[in-house]
Motif scaffolding. Structure first.
Motif, PDB file in Angstrom:
ATOM      1  N   THR A  10       1.027  -1.191   0.037  1.00 17.71           N
ATOM      2  CA  THR A  10       0.146  -0.209   0.026  1.00 17.71           C
ATOM      3  C   THR A  10       0.834   1.256   0.051  1.00 17.71           C
ATOM      4  O   THR A  10       1.856   1.106   0.655  1.00 17.71           O
ATOM      5  N   TYR A  11       0.231   2.176  -0.561  1.00 14.51           N
ATOM      6  CA  TYR A  11       1.140   3.497  -0.582  1.00 14.51           C
ATOM      7  C   TYR A  11       0.300   4.891  -0.763  1.00 14.51           C
ATOM      8  O   TYR A  11      -0.810   4.541  -0.303  1.00 14.51           O
ATOM      9  N   GLY A  12       0.944   5.944  -0.631  1.00 15.04           N
ATOM     10  CA  GLY A  12      -0.004   6.982  -0.774  1.00 15.04           C
ATOM     11  C   GLY A  12       0.756   8.432   0.039  1.00 15.04           C
ATOM     12  O   GLY A  12       1.945   8.249   0.416  1.00 15.04           O
ATOM     13  N   ARG A  13       0.270   9.449  -0.036  1.00 13.69           N
ATOM     14  CA  ARG A  13       0.953  10.715   0.509  1.00 13.69           C
ATOM     15  C   ARG A  13       1.125  10.623   1.930  1.00 13.69           C
ATOM     16  O   ARG A  13       2.124  11.208   2.164  1.00 13.69           O
ATOM     17  N   HIS A  14       0.449   9.660   2.558  1.00 13.53           N
ATOM     18  CA  HIS A  14       0.688   9.516   4.091  1.00 13.53           C
ATOM     19  C   HIS A  14       2.138   8.956   4.776  1.00 13.53           C
ATOM     20  O   HIS A  14       2.203   8.740   5.635  1.00 13.53           O
ATOM     21  N   VAL A  15       2.710   8.137   3.602  1.00 12.68           N
ATOM     22  CA  VAL A  15       3.628   7.064   3.975  1.00 12.68           C
ATOM     23  C   VAL A  15       5.066   8.130   4.198  1.00 12.68           C
ATOM     24  O   VAL A  15       5.004   8.934   3.662  1.00 12.68           O
ATOM     25  N   SER A  16       5.662   7.224   5.133  1.00 12.94           N
ATOM     26  CA  SER A  16       6.886   7.986   5.636  1.00 12.94           C
ATOM     27  C   SER A  16       8.100   7.608   4.941  1.00 12.94           C
ATOM     28  O   SER A  16       8.745   8.192   4.364  1.00 12.94           O
ATOM     29  N   SER A  17       8.275   6.252   4.672  1.00 13.84           N
ATOM     30  CA  SER A  17       9.523   5.547   4.109  1.00 13.84           C
ATOM     31  C   SER A  17       9.287   4.343   3.688  1.00 13.84           C
ATOM     32  O   SER A  17       8.054   3.459   3.811  1.00 13.84           O
ATOM     33  N   ALA A  18      10.589   3.525   3.079  1.00 12.51           N
ATOM     34  CA  ALA A  18      10.229   2.387   2.590  1.00 12.51           C
ATOM     35  C   ALA A  18      11.705   1.435   3.348  1.00 12.51           C
ATOM     36  O   ALA A  18      12.314   2.098   3.747  1.00 12.51           O
ATOM     37  N   ALA A  19      11.257   0.217   3.346  1.00 16.72           N
ATOM     38  CA  ALA A  19      12.365  -0.604   4.016  1.00 16.72           C
ATOM     39  C   ALA A  19      12.018  -2.286   3.383  1.00 16.72           C
ATOM     40  O   ALA A  19      11.008  -2.330   3.029  1.00 16.72           O
ATOM     41  N   PRO A  20      13.170  -2.884   3.485  1.00 16.46           N
ATOM     42  CA  PRO A  20      12.888  -4.154   3.041  1.00 16.46           C
ATOM     43  C   PRO A  20      11.690  -5.167   3.368  1.00 16.46           C
ATOM     44  O   PRO A  20      11.395  -5.082   4.664  1.00 16.46           O
ATOM     45  N   GLY A  21      10.848  -5.537   2.325  1.00 13.97           N
ATOM     46  CA  GLY A  21       9.838  -6.529   2.518  1.00 13.97           C
ATOM     47  C   GLY A  21       9.519  -7.505   1.819  1.00 13.97           C
ATOM     48  O   GLY A  21       8.410  -8.001   1.574  1.00 13.97           O
ATOM     49  N   LEU A  22      10.586  -7.795   0.937  1.00 11.23           N
ATOM     50  CA  LEU A  22      10.365  -8.777   0.047  1.00 11.23           C
ATOM     51  C   LEU A  22      11.395 -10.046   0.396  1.00 11.23           C
ATOM     52  O   LEU A  22      12.584  -9.888   0.368  1.00 11.23           O
ATOM     53  N   ASP A  23      10.784 -11.292   0.699  1.00 10.33           N
ATOM     54  CA  ASP A  23      11.891 -12.330   0.997  1.00 10.33           C
ATOM     55  C   ASP A  23      12.899 -12.081   1.862  1.00 10.33           C
ATOM     56  O   ASP A  23      14.080 -12.044   1.748  1.00 10.33           O
ATOM     57  N   VAL A  24      12.504 -11.479   3.088  1.00  9.68           N
ATOM     58  CA  VAL A  24      13.539 -11.371   4.002  1.00  9.68           C
ATOM     59  C   VAL A  24      13.431 -12.391   4.895  1.00  9.68           C
ATOM     60  O   VAL A  24      12.525 -13.197   5.248  1.00  9.68           O
ATOM     61  N   LEU A  25      14.659 -12.772   5.596  1.00  3.49           N
ATOM     62  CA  LEU A  25      15.099 -13.766   6.135  1.00  3.49           C
ATOM     63  C   LEU A  25      15.044 -13.584   7.822  1.00  3.49           C
ATOM     64  O   LEU A  25      15.658 -12.627   8.376  1.00  3.49           O
ATOM     65  N   LEU A  26      13.981 -14.310   8.578  1.00  2.56           N
ATOM     66  CA  LEU A  26      13.647 -13.960   9.869  1.00  2.56           C
ATOM     67  C   LEU A  26      13.471 -15.335  10.945  1.00  2.56           C
ATOM     68  O   LEU A  26      13.243 -16.397  10.143  1.00  2.56           O
ATOM     69  N   ALA A  27      13.298 -15.012  12.042  1.00  2.00           N
ATOM     70  CA  ALA A  27      13.084 -16.350  12.956  1.00  2.00           C
ATOM     71  C   ALA A  27      11.907 -16.879  12.835  1.00  2.00           C
ATOM     72  O   ALA A  27      10.847 -16.336  12.997  1.00  2.00           O
ATOM     73  N   ASN A  28      11.912 -18.237  13.011  1.00  3.38           N
ATOM     74  CA  ASN A  28      10.499 -18.967  12.686  1.00  3.38           C
ATOM     75  C   ASN A  28      10.386 -19.608  14.270  1.00  3.38           C
ATOM     76  O   ASN A  28      11.736 -20.054  14.789  1.00  3.38           O
ATOM     77  N   PRO A  29       9.253 -19.641  14.887  1.00  2.00           N
ATOM     78  CA  PRO A  29       9.049 -19.928  16.380  1.00  2.00           C
ATOM     79  C   PRO A  29       9.453 -21.543  16.416  1.00  2.00           C
ATOM     80  O   PRO A  29       9.558 -22.237  15.592  1.00  2.00           O
ATOM     81  N   THR A  30       9.948 -21.471  17.669  1.00 12.32           N
ATOM     82  CA  THR A  30      10.492 -22.851  18.223  1.00 12.32           C
ATOM     83  C   THR A  30       9.447 -23.881  17.898  1.00 12.32           C
ATOM     84  O   THR A  30       9.597 -25.210  17.693  1.00 12.32           O
ATOM     85  N   TRP A  31       7.944 -23.523  18.247  1.00 15.23           N
ATOM     86  CA  TRP A  31       6.975 -24.599  18.438  1.00 15.23           C
ATOM     87  C   TRP A  31       6.769 -24.867  16.796  1.00 15.23           C
ATOM     88  O   TRP A  31       5.785 -25.846  16.801  1.00 15.23           O
ATOM     89  N   LEU A  32       7.107 -24.325  15.877  1.00 14.93           N
ATOM     90  CA  LEU A  32       6.997 -24.631  14.434  1.00 14.93           C
ATOM     91  C   LEU A  32       8.371 -25.118  14.055  1.00 14.93           C
ATOM     92  O   LEU A  32       8.686 -25.188  12.719  1.00 14.93           O
ATOM     93  N   GLY A  33       9.296 -25.546  14.838  1.00 14.64           N
ATOM     94  CA  GLY A  33      10.586 -26.218  14.468  1.00 14.64           C
ATOM     95  C   GLY A  33      11.848 -25.240  14.510  1.00 14.64           C
ATOM     96  O   GLY A  33      12.899 -25.700  14.239  1.00 14.64           O
ATOM     97  N   GLY A  34      11.600 -24.117  14.944  1.00 13.65           N
ATOM     98  CA  GLY A  34      12.535 -23.067  14.790  1.00 13.65           C
ATOM     99  C   GLY A  34      13.353 -22.822  13.857  1.00 13.65           C
ATOM    100  O   GLY A  34      12.492 -22.854  12.783  1.00 13.65           O
ATOM    101  N   GLY A  35      14.499 -22.299  13.896  1.00 12.24           N
ATOM    102  CA  GLY A  35      15.389 -21.848  12.677  1.00 12.24           C
ATOM    103  C   GLY A  35      14.978 -20.717  11.975  1.00 12.24           C
ATOM    104  O   GLY A  35      14.477 -19.724  12.815  1.00 12.24           O
ATOM    105  N   TYR A  36      14.813 -20.300  10.810  1.00  8.21           N
ATOM    106  CA  TYR A  36      14.593 -19.475   9.947  1.00  8.21           C
ATOM    107  C   TYR A  36      13.673 -19.584   8.872  1.00  8.21           C
ATOM    108  O   TYR A  36      13.740 -20.764   8.447  1.00  8.21           O
ATOM    109  N   GLY A  37      13.126 -18.468   8.410  1.00  3.32           N
ATOM    110  CA  GLY A  37      12.413 -18.632   7.038  1.00  3.32           C
ATOM    111  C   GLY A  37      12.242 -17.198   6.327  1.00  3.32           C
ATOM    112  O   GLY A  37      12.826 -16.223   6.956  1.00  3.32           O
ATOM    113  N   LEU A  38      11.671 -17.459   5.094  1.00  2.00           N
ATOM    114  CA  LEU A  38      11.861 -16.252   4.293  1.00  2.00           C
ATOM    115  C   LEU A  38      10.226 -15.680   4.276  1.00  2.00           C
ATOM    116  O   LEU A  38       9.099 -16.528   4.229  1.00  2.00           O
ATOM    117  N   ILE A  39      10.070 -14.649   4.108  1.00  2.00           N
ATOM    118  CA  ILE A  39       8.665 -13.869   4.457  1.00  2.00           C
ATOM    119  C   ILE A  39       8.637 -12.731   3.800  1.00  2.00           C
ATOM    120  O   ILE A  39       9.775 -11.890   3.780  1.00  2.00           O
TER     121      ILE A  39
END
Ligand SMILES: [Ca+2]
Ligand SMILES: [Ca+2]
Ligand SMILES: [Ca+2]
Ligand SMILES: [Ca+2]
Length: 686
Positions: free
Chosen positions: A340-369
């Motif tokens: 989503t975008y528009g005149r109200h938005v402030s800035s941009a940052a990475p949001g495509l296929d970023v590597l982040l932590a997956n919860p331990t109750w779902l096997g832990g480790g990391y995932g792309l999202i």
């Protein structure tokens, strides 16, 4: 990006299925209701009051029971016997009431959202660019590399967000993940039961008790965006020495605005200096907006994801004044297609296929999202770098520090001031806190309406502040624009906005219903100057007195006076009235007369809020020639289409009357709004 359930009708996305997925916020199992694009707990009302007396009167009037209260926001959650939307309308005009609204519900619906998909297990972990300069701990993270967030120069200068706590207002984050455990703040909160957890095993037991582990991962991904430790294993957050504070507003479905507001207030009261909100939708909730105002008034920075709706539109909370709205960027630092975008938005940052932590109750480790859910916390982390260096920086100063140090340093409405660059930000911070941009403003606007009968406070309306020289349609125009809604006293607040001169516009309180960008709506009603450094205690104030000559706010009902059988306006079969209004007096009744024959089957239909917008929840009566009520109707479809319809077979030859008013007036209350528009249609169907 999690969604408000109450926007799904507008989005056209699986609204029906999602209602089934909503987990009751309490064991009592409230039922959800939907009306006019709002979804809410059927029998719960949020009441905000000036003083206790008004709250007690509201409780008495509704026959309600108080469930909980947020003293900081002067708001209470009530259980009412009937429909919550109707009950909230019945309180209109109650002295000392600030507003009443149904307890709005939202739902987590990540599977509706094609961009929020996880991939775990090492599949394609380096999707973009060359990994050689992308290793910061153990795994490659393009988001932080020198072509994107450019994190290393910030860390090399000692900016890690140390001493800063960031609230993760989301589904409950995993405080035991190896990359998160050391940076947990030691507190976590369930706003539904008002329980603060201080032991990891108790928090994990709470999460397990929700019986939805497979749907609970979003908050963990978000927390790691900000706070994953720089410890030689896994990944790193952009602010790797911040502490994170989990607040569970998705369990896994949304728990209702009252509990979200309580969670926000709890986070502020428990040391958060930055709030991350990777959720949102369309519509406007007074209580949640006021909870964020409470945060801003306490110097707490608020970041929200712009949304994943693919278009130029204002979603909330991203669109509330003073909130830093984040756009998701791709590997080329361009806006992703979904953001989503528009005149109200402030800035941009990475949001495509970023590597982040997956919860331990779902096997832990990391995932792309992917999603603005993750550009948002990268932005919150950048804000934490500023707060770590300059704890006294105001939310507006933090926002401008980010906006003036982007790669582009130029505005475009597809990604605000551009893609964040922590290296540039560090250069600014290294100059000391006195080098920060000037402070923002706090503005209070009070709207009154005046006509020949006197002065009326409390016009429910959208108030839009447009920076002077705004050029609607020019995508590179950086002029600020803000939108807030008045309460029953006619007050609208704008916290932490840009100083400067504004033009004030007022529009019907129906942005959520009718759409339209704030920059294209409203009637010009004056100007104000917002001064740098004004505060909640001493805001820039503007009293707007709308005169009867302001055309959009003083509509003429062509049939007035028509307040009795003697004054009734003639209407005949096959005719539809001109646009008319329930307006101009506290209890306006509009009488129409027609002549019928015994056996005529008639259908009288009011077209109001549900079909032509505006604010009127109509009520319709059919009277015989002596004024006896033959039929009456509130809603065409109870609780869903609030326009009225009567289908009736006439018993005699002679004169009949149709009387239009509002639901609130029919219940004995007062309802006098220039946005109460309708048309009446009469047909003979046999
Ligand atoms: Ca790590
Ligand atoms: Ca009227
Ligand atoms: Ca009238
Ligand atoms: Ca109605």
């Amino acid at each position: 990006m999690r969604k408000h359930l109450w926007t799904l009708a507008l989005l056209g996305l699986l609204a029906a299925c999602n209602q089934n997925a909503v987990r009751p916020p309490q064991n009592t199992g409230p039922t959800l209701a939907s009306s006019e694009n709002l979804t809410y707990v059927q029998n719960e009302v949020v009441v905000a009051y000036q003083g206790e007396a008004a709250l007690h009167e509201a409780i008495r009037k509704l026959g309600a029971k108080e469930i909980a209260r947020i003293p900081e926001l002067r708001a209470a959650l009530l259980r009412v016997p009937g429909d919550a939307l109707k009950a909230s309308k019945a309180l209109k005009g109650l002295p000392g009431l600030r507003y009443a609204e149904p307890h709005l519900a939202m739902a987590l619906a990540p599977k509706d959202d094609p961009v929020v998909q996880r991939r775990t297990g090492g599949e394609g972990l380096a999707p973009l660019g060359n990994p050689s300069d992308q290793i910061f701990d153990e795994l490659p993270q393009y988001a932080l590399d020198p072509r994107h967030l450019n994190a290393k120069p910030a860390w090399d200068r000692g900016f890690f967000g140390e001493g800063v706590t960031v609230a993760i207002i989301d589904d409950p984050a995993d405080v035991t993940h190896p990359d998160l455990a050391t940076n947990w703040a030691g507190l976590a909160y369930d706003p539904v039961t008002n329980t603060t957890y201080t032991r990891a095993e108790d928090w994990i037991a709470f999460i397990q008790g929700l019986n939805a582990l497979s749907n609970t991962y979003h908050g963990t991904f978000v927390a790691s965006t900000v706070s994953a430790a720089k410890d030689g294993q896994g990944i790193v957050g952009l602010a790797p020495r911040t502490k994170f504070l989990p607040v569970a507003i998705f369990q896994p479905s949304y728990v209702g605005d009252f509990y979200t507001a309580r969670g926000i207030v709890w986070a502020v009261n428990n040391g958060a200096q930055v709030l991350n909100n990777s959720w949102g939708g369309l519509g406007y909730g007074n209580l949640v907006k006021e909870a964020f105002d409470y945060a801003l008034a306490n110097g707490v920075v608020v970041v929200a994801s712009a949304g994943n709706s693919y278009k130029d539109e204002v979603r909330t909370p991203a669109g509330y004044p003073g909130i830093i709205a984040s756009v998701a960027a791709d590997g080329n630092r361009n806006k992703t297609d979904f953001s989503t975008y528009g005149r109200h938005v402030s800035s941009a940052a990475p949001g495509l296929d970023v590597l982040l932590a997956n919860p331990t109750w779902l096997g832990g480790g990391y995932g792309l999202i992917s999603g603005t859910s993750f550009s948002g916390p990268y932005t919150a982390a950048a804000a934490a770098l500023v707060k770590g260096a300059c704890p006294g920086a105001t939310p507006y100063q933090v926002r401008r520090a980010l906006e003036t140090t982007t790669w582009e340093q130029a505005f475009h409405r597809t990604k605000g001031w551009g893609h964040l660059n922590a290296g540039n930000l560090a250069n600014l911070l290294a100059q000391g806190c006195s080098a920060l941009p000037q402070k923002g403003s706090v503005v209070r606007v009070k709207v009154e309406y005046q006509n020949e009968r006197g002065l009326f406070p409390g016009l429910l309306a959208d108030v839009i502040l447009r920076g002077q020289g705004l050029r609607p349609g020019d995508p590179t125009d950086p002029t600020p624009i803000y939108w807030a809604r008045t309460d029953q006293n006619g007050e609208a607040w704008f916290y932490e906005i840009a100083p400067g001169t504004y033009e004030i516009y007022v529009a019907g309180a129906d942005l959520a219903l009718t759409g339209g960008l704030p920059e294209e709506r409203g009637t010009f009603v004056g100007t104000l100057v917002a001064t740098s450094g004004s505060t909640a205690a001493s805001p820039d104030f503007k009293l707007v007195r709308l005169l009867a000559s302001e055309v959009n706010l003083n509509p003429t009902d062509p049939y007035e006076p028509n307040d009795s059988m003697a004054q009734a306006t003639p209407i005949s079969y096959g005719q539809t009235s001109q646009l008319a209004y329930i307006f101009g007096q506290p209890q306006d009744y509009d009488f129409f007369q027609f002549t019928g024959t015994a056996g005529d089957q008639i259908r009288a239909r009011v077209y109001a809020r549900s079909s032509i917008g505006g604010t009127l929840d109509s009520y319709l009566y059919l009277l015989d020639t002596n004024g006896n009520v033959l039929a009456e109707n509130d809603d065409l479809v109870p609780g869903q289409i609030t326009d009225s319809e009567i289908v009736h077979t006439l018993p005699d030859d002679g004169a009949y009357y149709l009387v239009v008013t509002s639901y609130t007036i029919a219940m004995g209350g007062q309802d006098d709004s220039p946005f109460n528009k309708y048309r009446l249609e009469l047909q003979k169907t046999n």
